[in-house]
Design a protein around this motif. Structure first.
Motif, short mmCIF file in Angstrom:
data_model
loop_
_atom_site.label_atom_id
_atom_site.label_comp_id
_atom_site.label_asym_id
_atom_site.label_seq_id
_atom_site.Cartn_x
_atom_site.Cartn_y
_atom_site.Cartn_z
N ILE A 100 0.84 -1.21 0.00
CA ILE A 100 0.00 0.00 0.00
C ILE A 100 0.87 1.26 0.00
CG2 ILE A 100 -1.73 1.33 1.28
CD1 ILE A 100 -2.69 -1.32 2.51
N GLY A 101 0.74 2.04 -1.08
CA GLY A 101 1.43 3.34 -1.14
C GLY A 101 0.47 4.49 -0.95
N THR A 102 -0.82 4.21 -0.96
CA THR A 102 -1.85 5.25 -0.83
C THR A 102 -1.64 6.07 0.44
OG1 THR A 102 -3.37 3.71 -1.89
CG2 THR A 102 -4.36 5.60 -0.76
N THR A 103 -1.78 7.39 0.33
CA THR A 103 -1.66 8.27 1.50
C THR A 103 -3.02 8.91 1.80
OG1 THR A 103 -0.98 10.11 0.10
CG2 THR A 103 0.77 8.75 1.06
N GLY A 104 -3.07 9.71 2.85
CA GLY A 104 -4.33 10.35 3.24
C GLY A 104 -5.22 9.40 4.01
N LEU A 105 -4.66 8.31 4.55
CA LEU A 105 -5.45 7.33 5.30
C LEU A 105 -5.75 7.87 6.69
CD1 LEU A 105 -3.29 4.28 4.19
CD2 LEU A 105 -5.69 4.64 3.52
N GLU A 106 -7.03 7.83 7.07
CA GLU A 106 -7.48 8.29 8.39
C GLU A 106 -7.50 7.09 9.35
OE1 GLU A 106 -7.94 11.36 9.09
OE2 GLU A 106 -8.09 12.29 7.11
N PRO A 107 -7.62 7.34 10.65
CA PRO A 107 -7.60 6.22 11.61
C PRO A 107 -8.62 5.12 11.28
CG PRO A 107 -7.40 8.30 12.78
CD PRO A 107 -7.61 8.65 11.33
N GLU A 108 -9.81 5.49 10.77
CA GLU A 108 -10.81 4.44 10.47
C GLU A 108 -10.36 3.56 9.30
OE1 GLU A 108 -11.44 7.74 10.31
OE2 GLU A 108 -12.64 8.25 8.55
N HIS A 109 -9.63 4.14 8.34
CA HIS A 109 -9.07 3.32 7.25
C HIS A 109 -7.99 2.39 7.81
CE1 HIS A 109 -10.15 7.16 4.92
NE2 HIS A 109 -11.03 6.25 4.54
N LEU A 110 -7.12 2.96 8.66
CA LEU A 110 -6.00 2.17 9.19
C LEU A 110 -6.50 1.00 10.03
CD1 LEU A 110 -3.58 5.09 10.07
CD2 LEU A 110 -3.38 3.46 8.18
N ALA A 111 -7.61 1.21 10.76
CA ALA A 111 -8.16 0.13 11.59
C ALA A 111 -8.57 -1.05 10.69
CB ALA A 111 -9.34 0.64 12.40
N LYS A 112 -9.18 -0.74 9.56
CA LYS A 112 -9.63 -1.82 8.65
C LYS A 112 -8.44 -2.51 7.98
CE LYS A 112 -14.18 0.13 7.91
NZ LYS A 112 -14.88 1.20 7.23
N ILE A 113 -7.44 -1.72 7.62
CA ILE A 113 -6.24 -2.31 7.00
C ILE A 113 -5.53 -3.22 8.02
CG2 ILE A 113 -3.93 -1.71 6.15
CD1 ILE A 113 -5.32 0.82 4.89
N ASN A 114 -5.43 -2.76 9.26
CA ASN A 114 -4.77 -3.58 10.28
C ASN A 114 -5.56 -4.85 10.58
OD1 ASN A 114 -2.53 -1.95 10.48
ND2 ASN A 114 -3.46 -0.63 12.04
N ALA A 115 -6.89 -4.78 10.45
CA ALA A 115 -7.71 -5.99 10.63
C ALA A 115 -7.38 -6.99 9.52
CB ALA A 115 -9.20 -5.64 10.63
N ALA A 116 -7.24 -6.52 8.29
CA ALA A 116 -6.90 -7.41 7.17
C ALA A 116 -5.51 -8.02 7.37
CB ALA A 116 -6.97 -6.65 5.85
N ALA A 117 -4.60 -7.27 8.01
CA ALA A 117 -3.23 -7.74 8.21
C ALA A 117 -3.14 -8.89 9.22
CB ALA A 117 -2.33 -6.58 8.66
N ARG A 118 -4.26 -9.20 9.89
CA ARG A 118 -4.25 -10.38 10.76
C ARG A 118 -4.23 -11.66 9.93
NH1 ARG A 118 -7.91 -7.36 14.26
NH2 ARG A 118 -9.71 -8.47 13.43
#
Ligand SMILES: NC(=O)c1ccc[n+]([C@@H]2O[C@H](COP(=O)([O-])OP(=O)(O)OC[C@H]3O[C@@H](n4cnc5c(N)ncnc54)[C@H](O)[C@@H]3O)[C@@H](O)[C@H]2O)c1
Ligand SMILES: O=C(O)C1=N[C@H](C(=O)O)CCC1
Length: 269
Positions: A100-118
């Motif tokens: 992922i190189g996309t920027t402008g990610l807010e905390p709610e986006h990061l929470a979903k990305i971190n869930a996928a990283a499990r």
């Protein structure tokens, strides 16, 4: 050839998408197996080589990410926050490394990305270049050595089509400065000064964003003391530095277990 990791590029017609396609095609370590664009984009349904103005490559741009990801060992994604969150779940489902190189990610986006990283390998960085990631380590070291008598300002410049500010890189540098100083960035972040702002608060970390023309990306970390200044600077002159870093991350991730990684892990910094 068939043994080389298959890569899907999302946002294929974008500035970074096109650079990533060229980088994968030029590599002898990976092969291009798919390209994704959003529904309605004029590239959808076209051979990507022809869409880029060259010969056919046998890869047709699709707006169906799951179909594309099913053929991939890695997805390289420089798009938008909403698209990236959706792709994180789909890449995890397909067991593909998600870079992922996309920027402008807010905390709610990061929470979903971190869930996928499990369930999947995700490598994310606001800047994939070697130079900027080295600058991050230098920034942390300098901030560690100096006290709050030294004002820290992150100044960045980008092209006039960039939609987010401060840049992902500026936030990485600000975070490194905050960590070096042992403070929480959210508590000391000062971005977007305008009007009668009052004098600078001691210990704040300031951000300024310049937007203009075709600037690829420039970042200064300024440490301003009494009677002297230190400036750490990175200047990007070509987007290939980000694409090479992203491909390196996609290859690095092939034998890793599920988790959220960044370019520091990839580069061993
Ligand atoms: N991390 C880094 O090293 C780095 C370097 C450069 C750019 N970036 C970031 O990458 C992102 C893209 O930058 P850019 O300059 O290429 O932008 P761009 O606007 O040129 O390209 C984005 C592309 O994504 C596509 N897109 C949007 N939604 C989509 C969807 N749902 N499905 C498929 N495709 C979709 C758009 O149609 C567009 O072609 C930005 O967030 C930018 O800040 C990061
Ligand atoms: O062009 C862009 O957009 C860039 N985005 C990244 C950022 O936000 O820092 C990296 C530099 C180029």
């Amino acid at each position: 050839m068939g043994d080389m990791p298959g890569i899907v590029i999302t946002g294929a017609s974008g500035r970074m998408g096109q650079m990533l396609i060229r980088t994968v095609l030029a590599s002898d370590k990976a092969r291009l197996v798919g390209c994704v664009e959003r529904s309605g984009n004029p590239w959808v349904g076209r051979d990507v080589g022809e869409a880029m103005g060259g010969a056919a490559l046998g890869v047709v741009v699709t707006d169906d990410p799951l179909e594309a990801f099913a053929k991939a060992q890695a997805v390289i994604d420089f798009t938008t926050p909403a698209a990236t969150v959706a792709f994180a779940a789909l890449a995890a489902q397909a067991r593909a490394v998600h870079v992922i190189g996309t920027t402008g990610l807010e905390p709610e986006h990061l929470a979903k990305i971190n869930a996928a990283a499990r369930h999947a390998v995700i490598v994310r960085a606001g800047n994939m270049s070697l130079g900027v990631n080295l600058l991050v380590t230098l920034t942390k070291k300098v901030a560690q050595a100096l006290d709050a008598d030294w004002d820290i300002e992150v100044i960045e410049a980008h092209h006039n089509r960039k939609v987010d500010a401060p840049s992902g890189t500026a936030l990485m540098l600000g975070q490194a400065a905050a960590e070096g100083r042992g403070v929480d960035l959210d508590a000391v972040r000062d971005a977007g000064r305008d009007g009668i702002t009052g004098a600078r608060t001691r210990g704040d970390i300031g951000f300024s964003a310049i937007r203009g023309g075709d600037i690829v990306g420039e970042h200064d970390v300024l440490f301003a003391g009494e009677g002297e200044r230190i400036i750490l600077r990175h200047v990007a002159t070509d987007r290939s530095i980000f694409a090479r870093g992203a491909l390196r991350a996609a290859l690095w991730g092939q034998d890793k277990g599920p988790g959220a990684y960044d370019m520091m892990h990839v580069l061993g910094l």
